[in-house]
Design a protein around this motif. Structure first.
Motif, PDB file in Angstrom:
ATOM      1  N   SER A 120       0.814  -1.217   0.000  1.00  0.00           N
ATOM      2  CA  SER A 120       0.000   0.000   0.000  1.00  0.00           C
ATOM      3  C   SER A 120       0.847   1.266   0.000  1.00  0.00           C
ATOM      4  CB  SER A 120      -0.998   0.035   1.170  1.00  0.00           C
ATOM      5  OG  SER A 120      -0.360   0.355   2.395  1.00  0.00           O
ATOM      6  N   GLN A 121       2.160   1.141  -0.128  1.00  0.00           N
ATOM      7  CA  GLN A 121       3.030   2.310  -0.188  1.00  0.00           C
ATOM      8  C   GLN A 121       2.904   2.985  -1.550  1.00  0.00           C
ATOM      9  OE1 GLN A 121       7.182   1.463   0.514  1.00  0.00           O
ATOM     10  NE2 GLN A 121       7.434   3.463   1.481  1.00  0.00           N
TER      11      GLN A 121
ATOM     12  N   GLY B  38       1.353   5.290  -8.363  1.00  0.00           N
ATOM     13  CA  GLY B  38       0.626   4.070  -8.047  1.00  0.00           C
ATOM     14  C   GLY B  38       0.826   3.667  -6.599  1.00  0.00           C
ATOM     15  N   VAL B  39       0.244   2.536  -6.266  1.00  0.00           N
ATOM     16  CA  VAL B  39       0.325   1.975  -4.918  1.00  0.00           C
ATOM     17  C   VAL B  39       0.808   0.537  -5.041  1.00  0.00           C
ATOM     18  CG1 VAL B  39      -1.026   1.336  -2.885  1.00  0.00           C
ATOM     19  CG2 VAL B  39      -1.534   3.449  -4.089  1.00  0.00           C
ATOM     20  N   LEU B  40       1.746   0.140  -4.181  1.00  0.00           N
ATOM     21  CA  LEU B  40       2.227  -1.237  -4.211  1.00  0.00           C
ATOM     22  C   LEU B  40       1.082  -2.166  -3.813  1.00  0.00           C
ATOM     23  CD1 LEU B  40       5.761  -0.802  -2.703  1.00  0.00           C
ATOM     24  CD2 LEU B  40       5.156  -1.311  -5.052  1.00  0.00           C
ATOM     25  N   ALA B  41       0.732  -3.067  -4.715  1.00  0.00           N
ATOM     26  CA  ALA B  41      -0.443  -3.913  -4.515  1.00  0.00           C
ATOM     27  C   ALA B  41      -0.104  -5.364  -4.182  1.00  0.00           C
ATOM     28  CB  ALA B  41      -1.316  -3.887  -5.777  1.00  0.00           C
ATOM     29  N   TYR B  42       1.091  -5.816  -4.568  1.00  0.00           N
ATOM     30  CA  TYR B  42       1.446  -7.225  -4.347  1.00  0.00           C
ATOM     31  C   TYR B  42       2.956  -7.369  -4.289  1.00  0.00           C
ATOM     32  CZ  TYR B  42       2.476 -12.087  -5.420  1.00  0.00           C
ATOM     33  OH  TYR B  42       2.996 -13.353  -5.397  1.00  0.00           O
TER      34      TYR B  42
ATOM     35  N   LEU C 161       3.570  -6.102  -8.040  1.00  0.00           N
ATOM     36  CA  LEU C 161       2.541  -5.402  -8.809  1.00  0.00           C
ATOM     37  C   LEU C 161       2.248  -4.037  -8.216  1.00  0.00           C
ATOM     38  CD1 LEU C 161      -0.023  -8.308  -9.372  1.00  0.00           C
ATOM     39  CD2 LEU C 161       1.742  -7.498 -10.937  1.00  0.00           C
ATOM     40  N   ILE C 162       1.985  -3.080  -9.095  1.00  0.00           N
ATOM     41  CA  ILE C 162       1.644  -1.716  -8.709  1.00  0.00           C
ATOM     42  C   ILE C 162       0.251  -1.417  -9.240  1.00  0.00           C
ATOM     43  CG2 ILE C 162       2.247   0.716  -8.980  1.00  0.00           C
ATOM     44  CD1 ILE C 162       5.118  -0.330  -9.682  1.00  0.00           C
ATOM     45  N   ASP C 163      -0.621  -0.926  -8.367  1.00  0.00           N
ATOM     46  CA  ASP C 163      -1.940  -0.474  -8.806  1.00  0.00           C
ATOM     47  C   ASP C 163      -1.753   0.914  -9.409  1.00  0.00           C
ATOM     48  OD1 ASP C 163      -4.547   0.164  -9.263  1.00  0.00           O
ATOM     49  OD2 ASP C 163      -5.198   0.013  -7.187  1.00  0.00           O
ATOM     50  N   GLY C 164      -1.462   0.938 -10.687  1.00  0.00           N
ATOM     51  CA  GLY C 164      -1.197   2.165 -11.427  1.00  0.00           C
ATOM     52  C   GLY C 164      -1.074   1.808 -12.892  1.00  0.00           C
ATOM     53  N   THR C 165      -1.873   2.408 -13.720  1.00  0.00           N
ATOM     54  CA  THR C 165      -1.923   2.040 -15.133  1.00  0.00           C
ATOM     55  C   THR C 165      -0.683   2.516 -15.875  1.00  0.00           C
ATOM     56  OG1 THR C 165      -4.320   2.239 -15.063  1.00  0.00           O
ATOM     57  CG2 THR C 165      -3.309   2.203 -17.227  1.00  0.00           C
ATOM     58  N   ASN C 166      -0.025   1.575 -16.520  1.00  0.00           N
ATOM     59  CA  ASN C 166       1.046   1.958 -17.431  1.00  0.00           C
ATOM     60  C   ASN C 166       0.676   1.461 -18.815  1.00  0.00           C
ATOM     61  OD1 ASN C 166       2.189  -0.546 -18.233  1.00  0.00           O
ATOM     62  ND2 ASN C 166       3.747  -0.503 -16.682  1.00  0.00           N
ATOM     63  N   THR C 167       1.433   1.885 -19.799  1.00  0.00           N
ATOM     64  CA  THR C 167       1.171   1.489 -21.178  1.00  0.00           C
ATOM     65  C   THR C 167       2.500   1.092 -21.816  1.00  0.00           C
ATOM     66  OG1 THR C 167       1.448   3.769 -21.920  1.00  0.00           O
ATOM     67  CG2 THR C 167      -0.793   3.067 -21.401  1.00  0.00           C
ATOM     68  N   TYR C 168       2.434   0.758 -23.090  1.00  0.00           N
ATOM     69  CA  TYR C 168       3.663   0.431 -23.811  1.00  0.00           C
ATOM     70  C   TYR C 168       4.591   1.637 -23.761  1.00  0.00           C
ATOM     71  CZ  TYR C 168       0.936  -3.492 -25.475  1.00  0.00           C
ATOM     72  OH  TYR C 168       0.175  -4.618 -25.535  1.00  0.00           O
ATOM     73  N   GLY C 169       5.857   1.387 -23.490  1.00  0.00           N
ATOM     74  CA  GLY C 169       6.846   2.449 -23.406  1.00  0.00           C
ATOM     75  C   GLY C 169       7.337   2.695 -21.989  1.00  0.00           C
ATOM     76  N   PHE C 170       6.693   2.073 -21.009  1.00  0.00           N
ATOM     77  CA  PHE C 170       7.149   2.222 -19.635  1.00  0.00           C
ATOM     78  C   PHE C 170       8.145   1.138 -19.243  1.00  0.00           C
ATOM     79  CE2 PHE C 170       3.717   5.156 -19.358  1.00  0.00           C
ATOM     80  CZ  PHE C 170       4.049   6.015 -18.321  1.00  0.00           C
ATOM     81  N   SER C 171       8.205   0.062 -20.000  1.00  0.00           N
ATOM     82  CA  SER C 171       9.120  -1.035 -19.671  1.00  0.00           C
ATOM     83  C   SER C 171      10.551  -0.536 -19.567  1.00  0.00           C
ATOM     84  CB  SER C 171       9.046  -2.131 -20.731  1.00  0.00           C
ATOM     85  OG  SER C 171       7.769  -2.686 -20.757  1.00  0.00           O
ATOM     86  N   GLY C 172      11.227  -0.934 -18.495  1.00  0.00           N
ATOM     87  CA  GLY C 172      12.597  -0.512 -18.259  1.00  0.00           C
ATOM     88  C   GLY C 172      12.709   0.736 -17.405  1.00  0.00           C
ATOM     89  N   GLY C 173      11.580   1.392 -17.164  1.00  0.00           N
ATOM     90  CA  GLY C 173      11.595   2.610 -16.351  1.00  0.00           C
ATOM     91  C   GLY C 173      11.702   2.296 -14.872  1.00  0.00           C
ATOM     92  N   PRO C 174      12.212   3.250 -14.096  1.00  0.00           N
ATOM     93  CA  PRO C 174      12.383   3.025 -12.662  1.00  0.00           C
ATOM     94  C   PRO C 174      11.082   3.141 -11.879  1.00  0.00           C
ATOM     95  CG  PRO C 174      13.042   5.248 -13.207  1.00  0.00           C
ATOM     96  CD  PRO C 174      12.707   4.563 -14.503  1.00  0.00           C
TER      97      PRO C 174
ATOM     98  N   VAL D 188      10.064   4.313  -8.145  1.00  0.00           N
ATOM     99  CA  VAL D 188      10.688   5.092  -7.084  1.00  0.00           C
ATOM    100  C   VAL D 188       9.753   5.238  -5.890  1.00  0.00           C
ATOM    101  CG1 VAL D 188      11.764   7.317  -6.514  1.00  0.00           C
ATOM    102  CG2 VAL D 188      11.978   6.386  -8.831  1.00  0.00           C
ATOM    103  N   ARG D 189      10.307   4.967  -4.722  1.00  0.00           N
ATOM    104  CA  ARG D 189       9.602   5.166  -3.450  1.00  0.00           C
ATOM    105  C   ARG D 189      10.141   6.463  -2.846  1.00  0.00           C
ATOM    106  NH1 ARG D 189      12.028   1.182   0.102  1.00  0.00           N
ATOM    107  NH2 ARG D 189      13.449   2.817   0.655  1.00  0.00           N
ATOM    108  N   VAL D 190       9.234   7.353  -2.400  1.00  0.00           N
ATOM    109  CA  VAL D 190       9.656   8.623  -1.816  1.00  0.00           C
ATOM    110  C   VAL D 190       8.995   8.777  -0.456  1.00  0.00           C
ATOM    111  CG1 VAL D 190       9.944  11.108  -2.203  1.00  0.00           C
ATOM    112  CG2 VAL D 190       9.757   9.577  -4.146  1.00  0.00           C
ATOM    113  N   SER D 191       9.285   7.881   0.459  1.00  0.00           N
ATOM    114  CA  SER D 191       8.719   7.994   1.800  1.00  0.00           C
ATOM    115  C   SER D 191       9.423   9.095   2.588  1.00  0.00           C
ATOM    116  CB  SER D 191       8.789   6.663   2.550  1.00  0.00           C
ATOM    117  OG  SER D 191      10.081   6.129   2.480  1.00  0.00           O
ATOM    118  N   ASP D 192      10.650   9.422   2.185  1.00  0.00           N
ATOM    119  CA  ASP D 192      11.404  10.522   2.784  1.00  0.00           C
ATOM    120  C   ASP D 192      11.940  11.348   1.617  1.00  0.00           C
ATOM    121  OD1 ASP D 192      13.327  12.227   3.846  1.00  0.00           O
ATOM    122  OD2 ASP D 192      14.230  10.708   5.137  1.00  0.00           O
ATOM    123  N   ILE D 193      11.531  12.620   1.519  1.00  0.00           N
ATOM    124  CA  ILE D 193      11.908  13.462   0.383  1.00  0.00           C
ATOM    125  C   ILE D 193      13.426  13.586   0.236  1.00  0.00           C
ATOM    126  CG2 ILE D 193      11.859  15.682   1.588  1.00  0.00           C
ATOM    127  CD1 ILE D 193      10.504  15.059  -1.931  1.00  0.00           C
ATOM    128  N   ASN D 194      14.156  13.424   1.336  1.00  0.00           N
ATOM    129  CA  ASN D 194      15.615  13.512   1.292  1.00  0.00           C
ATOM    130  C   ASN D 194      16.281  12.180   0.969  1.00  0.00           C
ATOM    131  OD1 ASN D 194      15.746  16.303   2.010  1.00  0.00           O
ATOM    132  ND2 ASN D 194      15.215  15.696   4.095  1.00  0.00           N
TER     133      ASN D 194
END
Length: 155
Positions: free
Chosen positions: A31-32, A62-66, A77-90, A92-98
């Motif tokens: 759920s992060q 998105g939200v971490l779902a699994y 798995l991430i509950d967040g819609t992606n499409t073709y062209g996102f493969s290979g992208g990072p 990123v978790r930002v629980s602390d902005i620093n």
């Protein structure tokens, strides 16, 4: 062997800005909130190609779902819609902005087969995007770098 990840080794640093970014899945929880980056092609607005038809970077949320249950090579798995062209992208978790952390790499999205009908009869099947992005732990990219440490050396 079950995860297909490649890492590009650059011969020089691309920007003068150095942000403190960690490569670590530890501390990540269900759920992060996460962000993921991709370069989808053929983006149009009002019928006109964006960025002169070149891929344009998009940031999605998105939200971490699994999480995998200890099986090597199993994606998360991430509950967040992606499409073709996102493969290979990072991913990123930002629980602390620093202390942003790259926790994974987008592999694709989960598809669901949907029937295609015409005049009440099924004439085929198409894959519908379920809204679940598939990603693998950054540890696979880190392993690839450790096995072949070439490219620009970060100071």
């Amino acid at each position: 062997p079950s995860v297909d990840i490649a890492v590009l080794a650059l011969s020089e640093q691309l920007t003068a800005v150095q942000l403190p970014v960690w490569l670590d899945f530890a501390g990540t929880f269900l759920s992060q909130e996460v962000f993921f980056l991709g370069f989808p092609t053929q983006m149009k607005m009002d019928g006109k190609a964006l960025n002169n038809g070149f891929p344009i970077p998009l940031v999605k949320h998105g939200v971490l779902a699994y999480f995998p249950l200890g099986e090597p090579g199993e994606p998360f798995l991430i509950d967040g819609t992606n499409t073709y062209g996102f493969s290979g992208g990072p991913v990123v978790r930002v629980s602390d902005i620093n202390k942003p952390a790259i926790i994974g790499v987008i592999s694709g999205f989960r598809a669901f087969p949907e029937p295609v009908t015409q005049a009440g009869a099924q004439i085929g099947v198409t894959n519908s995007n379920t809204g679940l992005a598939v990603a693998f732990s950054i540890s696979y990219a880190i392993d690839a770098i450790r096995k072949n440490p070439i490219g620009f050396k970060v100071p």
